[in-house]
Write a protein that holds these residues in place. Structure first.
Motif, PDB file in Angstrom:
ATOM      1  N   LEU A  81      61.585  57.131  44.358  1.00  0.00           N
ATOM      2  CA  LEU A  81      60.132  57.281  44.409  1.00  0.00           C
ATOM      3  C   LEU A  81      59.701  58.184  45.602  1.00  0.00           C
ATOM      4  N   SER A  82      60.391  58.087  46.614  1.00  0.00           N
ATOM      5  CA  SER A  82      60.200  59.154  48.048  1.00  0.00           C
ATOM      6  C   SER A  82      60.686  60.334  47.377  1.00  0.00           C
ATOM      7  N   ASP A  83      61.534  60.747  46.845  1.00  0.00           N
ATOM      8  CA  ASP A  83      62.259  61.966  46.559  1.00  0.00           C
ATOM      9  C   ASP A  83      61.192  62.499  45.535  1.00  0.00           C
ATOM     10  N   LEU A  84      60.749  61.777  44.335  1.00  0.00           N
ATOM     11  CA  LEU A  84      60.127  62.330  43.580  1.00  0.00           C
ATOM     12  C   LEU A  84      58.868  62.670  43.910  1.00  0.00           C
ATOM     13  N   ILE A  85      57.971  62.061  44.635  1.00  0.00           N
ATOM     14  CA  ILE A  85      56.757  62.498  44.996  1.00  0.00           C
ATOM     15  C   ILE A  85      56.658  63.758  45.625  1.00  0.00           C
ATOM     16  N   LYS A  86      57.917  63.860  46.427  1.00  0.00           N
ATOM     17  CA  LYS A  86      57.803  65.421  47.048  1.00  0.00           C
ATOM     18  C   LYS A  86      58.120  66.513  45.978  1.00  0.00           C
ATOM     19  N   ARG A  87      58.692  66.259  44.980  1.00  0.00           N
ATOM     20  CA  ARG A  87      58.734  67.115  43.564  1.00  0.00           C
ATOM     21  C   ARG A  87      57.336  67.172  43.037  1.00  0.00           C
ATOM     22  N   VAL A  88      56.539  66.139  42.859  1.00  0.00           N
ATOM     23  CA  VAL A  88      55.166  66.284  42.377  1.00  0.00           C
ATOM     24  C   VAL A  88      54.357  67.109  43.236  1.00  0.00           C
ATOM     25  N   GLN A  89      54.618  67.000  44.775  1.00  0.00           N
ATOM     26  CA  GLN A  89      53.571  67.784  45.251  1.00  0.00           C
ATOM     27  C   GLN A  89      54.268  69.310  45.248  1.00  0.00           C
ATOM     28  N   HIS A  90      55.615  69.431  45.048  1.00  0.00           N
ATOM     29  CA  HIS A  90      55.814  70.634  45.035  1.00  0.00           C
ATOM     30  C   HIS A  90      55.455  71.562  43.693  1.00  0.00           C
TER      31      HIS A  90
END
Length: 144
Positions: free
Chosen positions: A63-72
């Motif tokens: 989830l932590s890594d995923l939300i960074k991709r969402v922002q990207h």
């Protein structure tokens, strides 16, 4: 309430390459694709590669890594579509509006005075391909 993840959902099939999609971003953590029933121009779905039914059962690390991709991806959408803003949707279980039981985030570029379309209308495949190309061109390298 805990319900088992079913790997035969449509996003599981897309992740395995069994169903085609218009990819806008992919790495070892996530895949971002065009929504085939967009509620706004440039509507994108960001899904984890981890088998996770929803927000409640995804691993905290993913989830932590995923939300960074969402922002990207959100930054690329804003740039590609010159959006005034963005809407982020995420639904959990049928009572929460979830229809596909693989965790996913909806990113919708928004413009002042332009309402979201009603759900359920299929997009033109050629238009989705063009929009995916625009988003990929606007996507900077991920520096997560």
């Amino acid at each position: 309430m805990s319900v088992a993840y079913d790997p035969n959902n449509i996003f599981g099939k897309i992740l395995r390459g069994e169903i085609p999609s218009h990819k806008v971003y992919e790495d070892e953590v996530a895949l971002a694709i065009m929504d085939i029933m967009p509620r706004a121009e440039g509507h994108v779905l960001v899904i984890p590669k981890e088998d996770a039914r929803n927000l409640l059962d995804v691993s905290p690390a993913t989830l932590s890594d995923l939300i960074k991709r969402v922002q990207h991806v959100a930054k690329a959408l804003e740039k590609a579509f010159k959006a005034d803003g963005l809407t982020l949707h995420q639904f959990n279980e049928s009572a929460g509006g979830q229809v596909i039981y693989h965790l996913h985030f909806h990113l919708l570029p928004r413009w002042e005075g332009v309402p979201l379309r009603p759900p359920g209308t299929m997009a033109d495949d050629k238009k989705l391909a063009e929009q995916a190309k625009m988003i990929r061109a606007a996507t900077a390298p991920f520096a997560g």
